[in-house]
Each structure stands twice: as structure tokens, then as C-alpha cells.
Design a protein around this motif. Structure first.
Motif, PDB file in Angstrom:
ATOM      1  N   PHE A   1       0.835  -1.204   0.000  1.00 30.82           N
ATOM      2  CA  PHE A   1       0.000   0.000   0.000  1.00 30.82           C
ATOM      3  C   PHE A   1       0.869   1.253   0.000  1.00 30.82           C
ATOM      4  O   PHE A   1       0.530   2.269  -0.615  1.00 30.82           O
ATOM      5  CB  PHE A   1      -0.920   0.001   1.217  1.00 30.82           C
ATOM      6  N   PHE A   2       2.034   1.175   0.675  1.00 28.29           N
ATOM      7  CA  PHE A   2       2.956   2.306   0.733  1.00 28.29           C
ATOM      8  C   PHE A   2       4.081   2.190  -0.291  1.00 28.29           C
ATOM      9  O   PHE A   2       5.006   3.003  -0.294  1.00 28.29           O
ATOM     10  CB  PHE A   2       3.565   2.410   2.140  1.00 28.29           C
ATOM     11  N   GLY A   3       4.017   1.160  -1.163  1.00 33.49           N
ATOM     12  CA  GLY A   3       5.034   0.991  -2.194  1.00 33.49           C
ATOM     13  C   GLY A   3       6.365   0.505  -1.679  1.00 33.49           C
ATOM     14  O   GLY A   3       7.411   0.782  -2.278  1.00 33.49           O
ATOM     15  N   ASN A   4       6.369  -0.244  -0.564  1.00 34.08           N
ATOM     16  CA  ASN A   4       7.624  -0.704   0.030  1.00 34.08           C
ATOM     17  C   ASN A   4       7.799  -2.211  -0.041  1.00 34.08           C
ATOM     18  O   ASN A   4       8.577  -2.784   0.713  1.00 34.08           O
ATOM     19  CB  ASN A   4       7.702  -0.259   1.501  1.00 34.08           C
ATOM     20  N   GLU A   5       7.047  -2.880  -0.944  1.00 32.67           N
ATOM     21  CA  GLU A   5       7.279  -4.310  -1.136  1.00 32.67           C
ATOM     22  C   GLU A   5       8.433  -4.495  -2.113  1.00 32.67           C
ATOM     23  O   GLU A   5       8.688  -3.647  -2.974  1.00 32.67           O
ATOM     24  CB  GLU A   5       6.010  -4.990  -1.652  1.00 32.67           C
ATOM     25  N   ARG A   6       9.164  -5.579  -1.974  1.00 31.01           N
ATOM     26  CA  ARG A   6      10.290  -5.877  -2.857  1.00 31.01           C
ATOM     27  C   ARG A   6      10.172  -7.323  -3.304  1.00 31.01           C
ATOM     28  O   ARG A   6      10.763  -8.218  -2.701  1.00 31.01           O
ATOM     29  CB  ARG A   6      11.623  -5.644  -2.143  1.00 31.01           C
TER      30      ARG A   6
ATOM     31  N   GLY B   1      13.725  -2.433   3.734  1.00 29.42           N
ATOM     32  CA  GLY B   1      14.251  -1.848   4.968  1.00 29.42           C
ATOM     33  C   GLY B   1      13.600  -2.334   6.242  1.00 29.42           C
ATOM     34  O   GLY B   1      13.477  -3.534   6.512  1.00 29.42           O
ATOM     35  N   SER B   2      13.145  -1.373   7.038  1.00 25.93           N
ATOM     36  CA  SER B   2      12.584  -1.673   8.356  1.00 25.93           C
ATOM     37  C   SER B   2      11.208  -2.321   8.299  1.00 25.93           C
ATOM     38  O   SER B   2      10.666  -2.683   9.346  1.00 25.93           O
ATOM     39  CB  SER B   2      12.506  -0.394   9.188  1.00 25.93           C
ATOM     40  N   TRP B   3      10.650  -2.477   7.101  1.00 22.39           N
ATOM     41  CA  TRP B   3       9.348  -3.140   7.012  1.00 22.39           C
ATOM     42  C   TRP B   3       9.434  -4.595   7.432  1.00 22.39           C
ATOM     43  O   TRP B   3       8.412  -5.215   7.729  1.00 22.39           O
ATOM     44  CB  TRP B   3       8.801  -3.019   5.593  1.00 22.39           C
ATOM     45  N   TRP B   4      10.633  -5.152   7.464  1.00 18.56           N
ATOM     46  CA  TRP B   4      10.783  -6.517   7.988  1.00 18.56           C
ATOM     47  C   TRP B   4      10.427  -6.568   9.470  1.00 18.56           C
ATOM     48  O   TRP B   4       9.969  -7.595   9.970  1.00 18.56           O
ATOM     49  CB  TRP B   4      12.203  -7.023   7.763  1.00 18.56           C
ATOM     50  N   LEU B   5      10.644  -5.470  10.176  1.00 19.36           N
ATOM     51  CA  LEU B   5      10.264  -5.430  11.590  1.00 19.36           C
ATOM     52  C   LEU B   5       8.743  -5.509  11.731  1.00 19.36           C
ATOM     53  O   LEU B   5       8.222  -6.132  12.669  1.00 19.36           O
ATOM     54  CB  LEU B   5      10.783  -4.144  12.239  1.00 19.36           C
ATOM     55  N   VAL B   6       8.038  -4.882  10.792  1.00 18.75           N
ATOM     56  CA  VAL B   6       6.575  -4.982  10.796  1.00 18.75           C
ATOM     57  C   VAL B   6       6.149  -6.426  10.584  1.00 18.75           C
ATOM     58  O   VAL B   6       5.231  -6.933  11.245  1.00 18.75           O
ATOM     59  CB  VAL B   6       5.969  -4.080   9.694  1.00 18.75           C
ATOM     60  N   ALA B   7       6.843  -7.113   9.675  1.00 24.60           N
ATOM     61  CA  ALA B   7       6.528  -8.522   9.431  1.00 24.60           C
ATOM     62  C   ALA B   7       6.777  -9.363  10.680  1.00 24.60           C
ATOM     63  O   ALA B   7       6.016 -10.290  10.982  1.00 24.60           O
ATOM     64  CB  ALA B   7       7.357  -9.053   8.264  1.00 24.60           C
ATOM     65  N   VAL B   8       7.837  -9.054  11.415  1.00 29.67           N
ATOM     66  CA  VAL B   8       8.135  -9.797  12.651  1.00 29.67           C
ATOM     67  C   VAL B   8       7.037  -9.574  13.684  1.00 29.67           C
ATOM     68  O   VAL B   8       6.590 -10.515  14.356  1.00 29.67           O
ATOM     69  CB  VAL B   8       9.505  -9.366  13.218  1.00 29.67           C
ATOM     70  N   VAL B   9       6.581  -8.328  13.809  1.00 30.89           N
ATOM     71  CA  VAL B   9       5.496  -8.022  14.754  1.00 30.89           C
ATOM     72  C   VAL B   9       4.227  -8.773  14.361  1.00 30.89           C
ATOM     73  O   VAL B   9       3.554  -9.377  15.214  1.00 30.89           O
ATOM     74  CB  VAL B   9       5.238  -6.503  14.801  1.00 30.89           C
TER      75      VAL B   9
ATOM     76  N   ALA C   1       1.247 -13.800  -7.192  1.00 35.45           N
ATOM     77  CA  ALA C   1       1.431 -13.383  -8.583  1.00 35.45           C
ATOM     78  C   ALA C   1       2.030 -11.984  -8.658  1.00 35.45           C
ATOM     79  O   ALA C   1       2.936 -11.727  -9.454  1.00 35.45           O
ATOM     80  CB  ALA C   1       0.098 -13.432  -9.324  1.00 35.45           C
ATOM     81  N   ALA C   2       1.527 -11.070  -7.824  1.00 39.43           N
ATOM     82  CA  ALA C   2       2.037  -9.703  -7.830  1.00 39.43           C
ATOM     83  C   ALA C   2       3.480  -9.651  -7.348  1.00 39.43           C
ATOM     84  O   ALA C   2       4.305  -8.908  -7.877  1.00 39.43           O
ATOM     85  CB  ALA C   2       1.157  -8.807  -6.946  1.00 39.43           C
ATOM     86  N   ALA C   3       3.804 -10.462  -6.326  1.00 38.73           N
ATOM     87  CA  ALA C   3       5.170 -10.487  -5.815  1.00 38.73           C
ATOM     88  C   ALA C   3       6.133 -11.036  -6.841  1.00 38.73           C
ATOM     89  O   ALA C   3       7.238 -10.536  -7.029  1.00 38.73           O
ATOM     90  CB  ALA C   3       5.231 -11.320  -4.528  1.00 38.73           C
ATOM     91  N   ASP C   4       5.705 -12.069  -7.557  1.00 35.57           N
ATOM     92  CA  ASP C   4       6.565 -12.654  -8.587  1.00 35.57           C
ATOM     93  C   ASP C   4       6.757 -11.686  -9.739  1.00 35.57           C
ATOM     94  O   ASP C   4       7.843 -11.572 -10.302  1.00 35.57           O
ATOM     95  CB  ASP C   4       5.941 -13.953  -9.103  1.00 35.57           C
ATOM     96  N   ASP C   5       5.700 -10.944 -10.111  1.00 37.81           N
ATOM     97  CA  ASP C   5       5.789  -9.991 -11.211  1.00 37.81           C
ATOM     98  C   ASP C   5       6.650  -8.804 -10.838  1.00 37.81           C
ATOM     99  O   ASP C   5       7.305  -8.217 -11.691  1.00 37.81           O
ATOM    100  CB  ASP C   5       4.392  -9.495 -11.584  1.00 37.81           C
ATOM    101  N   GLY C   6       6.687  -8.453  -9.553  1.00 36.41           N
ATOM    102  CA  GLY C   6       7.472  -7.294  -9.123  1.00 36.41           C
ATOM    103  C   GLY C   6       8.669  -7.697  -8.318  1.00 36.41           C
ATOM    104  O   GLY C   6       8.971  -7.118  -7.290  1.00 36.41           O
ATOM    105  N   SER C   7       9.396  -8.719  -8.750  1.00 42.80           N
ATOM    106  CA  SER C   7      10.498  -9.267  -7.966  1.00 42.80           C
ATOM    107  C   SER C   7      11.643  -8.288  -7.792  1.00 42.80           C
ATOM    108  O   SER C   7      12.508  -8.490  -6.957  1.00 42.80           O
ATOM    109  CB  SER C   7      11.024 -10.547  -8.623  1.00 42.80           C
ATOM    110  N   ASP C   8      11.693  -7.195  -8.582  1.00 42.62           N
ATOM    111  CA  ASP C   8      12.783  -6.246  -8.451  1.00 42.62           C
ATOM    112  C   ASP C   8      12.424  -5.071  -7.560  1.00 42.62           C
ATOM    113  O   ASP C   8      13.227  -4.177  -7.366  1.00 42.62           O
ATOM    114  CB  ASP C   8      13.195  -5.701  -9.829  1.00 42.62           C
ATOM    115  N   GLY C   9      11.190  -5.025  -7.034  1.00 42.57           N
ATOM    116  CA  GLY C   9      10.833  -3.950  -6.140  1.00 42.57           C
ATOM    117  C   GLY C   9       9.619  -3.191  -6.607  1.00 42.57           C
ATOM    118  O   GLY C   9       8.838  -3.660  -7.419  1.00 42.57           O
ATOM    119  N   GLY C  10       9.426  -1.985  -6.056  1.00 42.91           N
ATOM    120  CA  GLY C  10       8.282  -1.164  -6.392  1.00 42.91           C
ATOM    121  C   GLY C  10       8.380  -0.607  -7.793  1.00 42.91           C
ATOM    122  O   GLY C  10       9.362  -0.806  -8.516  1.00 42.91           O
TER     123      GLY C  10
END
Length: 337
Positions: free
Chosen positions: A132-137, A143-151, A189-198
Motif C-alpha cells: 500500500f505504501f510501495g515498500n514491497e520488494r 528496509g525496516s518493514w521486515w520489523l513490521v513482518a516480525v510483529v 502473482a504480484a510479488a513474482d511480477d514485481g520481484s525487483d521492487g516497487g
């Protein structure tokens, strides 16, 4: 004599069963659940791999075995009624599954995979929020979004283990599970299509690859512009046909795009394709100039543009009818003077 220990999980389970039977008189509840903790502790002491069933489903089975009516539904609001309907349906389905050995085995196997699902749904939730914030890779996060995933993973695991259960949490978990299941394939599907980032990162990376990392394109370029054909003239300035050109290493010299495996189109709309020259050996080559073109069409079977049947090759006109001849210095005889 063996002493069985009543674990906190068994105590919580027994409380859940009694809560599901709360609409019955207290005496009947006591009769149905008398010694429940001790019986479960003994049973689970003998089979450590055994898992506790759903308290509501267990209570339903106790009612059915005792010939008692199902739980009466109290009047409530719309949301509460929907939640109760979901609980009752889930309980009924659970009872039906446990009475079918084949389905019970499948459910038991899937139950062993629940910890993996807890992590997957946490990743799905974190990925959707990051996207939603364009920070998927790709399949990961920036970056720090991995901390959100841990939470999210901690919350998901704790809920899956039955911890942090407050009012309305079970319904929230059920809704979250449904959303996660429905979103799983689209997110993959979206993650595979955008494997290089936003979008920005993918565009930037694509530009870098195109200008730095990609190998140079085949064919001739003049000041960065493709050379698609070559016209040769003799020493007298007359245009020549069927001139074979080679590099200093003896390699055939080919114009830009004339030998591409994916596109041999001579026109932007692919209405014509380049026509190779034919050697006396029967070999087709693209270093015989000027190159001719032939009318083309799309071949569905070959999935590419091919020359039309019966079409003739057309050699483009030379840019000049004649050019100035080449000056050749004459040999000067030695003088005796």
C-alpha cells in the motif's frame, strides 16, 4: 500409581466447554463435565501427540450423547447474530468431520501445518500493508518493514496458540484467515511480477540495466542511430548491387536489426521483412547489400512474421543515382633532368 498433571491448556479447554453449555441448568453442566479435567489429563498423559479439540464442538457432542437439545440462540444484534451463526456452523461442521474417519485424518494432517500457516498469513498481512505504501520488494519487504513482518508474525503465532484471546478476537481471526486465503494467489502473482521492487525501483533498475548492464546490440550504428541498409558505389560513382561486406576479422557485416531472432521487420508495422542474400552454396546471409525487402504477414502457427507466399523481393532505391568518382593519382615517370 501414575499421577496425571492438569495443564493450563486443559483447564482453559474445560472452561470453554462449560461456557458452551452455559444455557443448560448448572446440575446438568456438572453431570456432563464432572471429572473432565482429570479424564483429559490422563488421556493426554498416555498420548502426548494428541491435540485438544474445539471446546464448542466437544460441548455439542456431549449434548448429542446425552440427548439434550442444542444450544438456544439468544436474541442479539446483527453482528452478534452473524458471529453466533458462524460459531454454530463451524461447530456443526467440526462434529461432522470428526465422525468421518477420512475427513478427520485430513483435518488432523492440516492441523500439523497450522504453525506454517501462522507465518504465511503474517507475511501476507505485512506484504499487503507494505505494498500500500510501495515498500514491497518482490516476495520481500524494504528496509525496516521486515520489523513490521516480525510483529505481525508474533501476533499471528500468539493468536494461533490461543493466547491474547479477547472479546471479538476469534471472529477477527476467522475474517483474517478468509481474507488471507483469498489474497494468497493474487499476492504471490504480484510479488513474482514485481520481484525487483516497487514501480519506481523497477523502472530505475530497468534503465540502469538498459544503459549499463545489457550487452551492446548487434548491427551498425551511426552516431547512435541504427543503420538498416547500406548502398555501395564503385570508383566511378555508380551504384552497385550484391556487394558482400566483411569486418577486418572476416566476419560478415550486418545492418542493425536485419538478423534479429525476434524481429526481422523492415517496417514499423512489420508489413515487410528483410530479405537475405543467397550465396552459391545455398546459404542465406545478411551481409549482401543493399538488402531487399519482401511483403510479410503474421503466421499464427510459427508465432512470428514471415514473408507472404509468392511475394517478390524489392531492393530500395539508392539514395543517389551517382556520386562523385574517386580520384586516383596517376603515377609520375622519373625525370632524367
Amino acid at each position: 500409581m501414575t499421577t496425571s498433571t492438569v495443564t493450563p491448556e486443559i483447564v482453559a479447554f474445560a472452561q470453554g466447554v462449560r461456557a458452551a453449555l452455559a444455557d443448560l441448568p448448572a446440575e446438568e453442566v456438572d453431570d456432563l463435565t464432572d471429572g473432565l479435567e482429570a479424564d483429559l489429563a490422563e488421556a493426554y498423559a498416555e498420548d502426548l501427540q494428541r491435540e485438544l479439540p474445539d471446546p464448542g464442538a466437544y460441548a455439542t457432542e456431549l449434548r448429542a450423547a446425552a440427548g439434550l437439545p442444542m444450544r438456544t440462540k439468544a436474541k442479539s444484534g446483527v453482528l452478534s447474530g452473524l458471529a453466533q451463526s458462524w460459531t454454530d456452523t463451524r461447530t456443526d461442521v467440526g462434529v461432522a468431520i470428526r465422525r468421518n474417519p477420512a475427513l478427520a485424518s485430513v483435518v488432523e494432517f492440516l492441523g500439523e501445518l497450522r504453525p506454517a500457516w501462522w507465518i504465511v498469513r503474517a507475511w501476507l498481512a505485512a506484504w499487503l500493508v507494505a505494498a500500500f505504501f510501495g515498500n514491497e520488494r518482490g516476495y520481500g519487504l524494504a528496509g525496516s518493514w521486515w520489523l513490521v513482518a516480525v510483529v505481525f508474525a508474533v501476533i499471528s503465532v500468539q493468536w494461533g496458540r490461543g493466547r491474547w484471546q479477547g472479546k471479538g478476537v476469534p471472529a477477527l481471526i476467522a475474517i483474517g484467515n478468509v481474507v488471507a486465503v483469498l489474497a494468497f494467489l493474487p499476492v504471490m502473482a504480484a510479488a513474482d511480477d514485481g520481484s525487483d521492487g516497487g514501480d519506481f525501483d523497477r523502472g530505475f533498475a530497468s534503465g540502469v540495466d538498459a544503459t549499463v548492464n545489457d550487452p551492446p546490440q548487434d548491427g551498425l550504428l551511426l552516431r547512435g542511430q541504427p543503420v538498416t541498409n547500406i548502398f555501395a558505389y564503385d570508383a566511378a560513382g555508380k551504384a552497385l548491387r550484391n556487394v558482400q561486406l566483411f569486418t577486418q576479422e572476416g566476419k560478415p557485416l550486418e545492418a542493425h536489426g536485419s538478423r534479429s531472432d525476434d524481429n526481422t521487420c523492415a517496417a514499423d508495422d512489420c508489413s515487410t521483412v528483410w530479405q537475405p542474400g543467397q550465396l552459391e552454396t545455398g546459404q542465406s546471409v545478411f551481409n549482401v547489400f543493399p538488402l531487399g525487402t519482401v511483403a510479410a504477414e503474421w503466421d499464427d502457427e510459427a508465432q512470428r512474421t514471415v514473408p507472404k507466399q509468392g511475394a517478390f523481393s524489392v531492393v530500395p532505391k539508392a539514395p543517389f543515382l551517382k556520386v562523385p568518382g574517386v580520384f586516383t593519382p596517376k603515377k609520375v615517370a622519373n625525370s632524367n633532368d
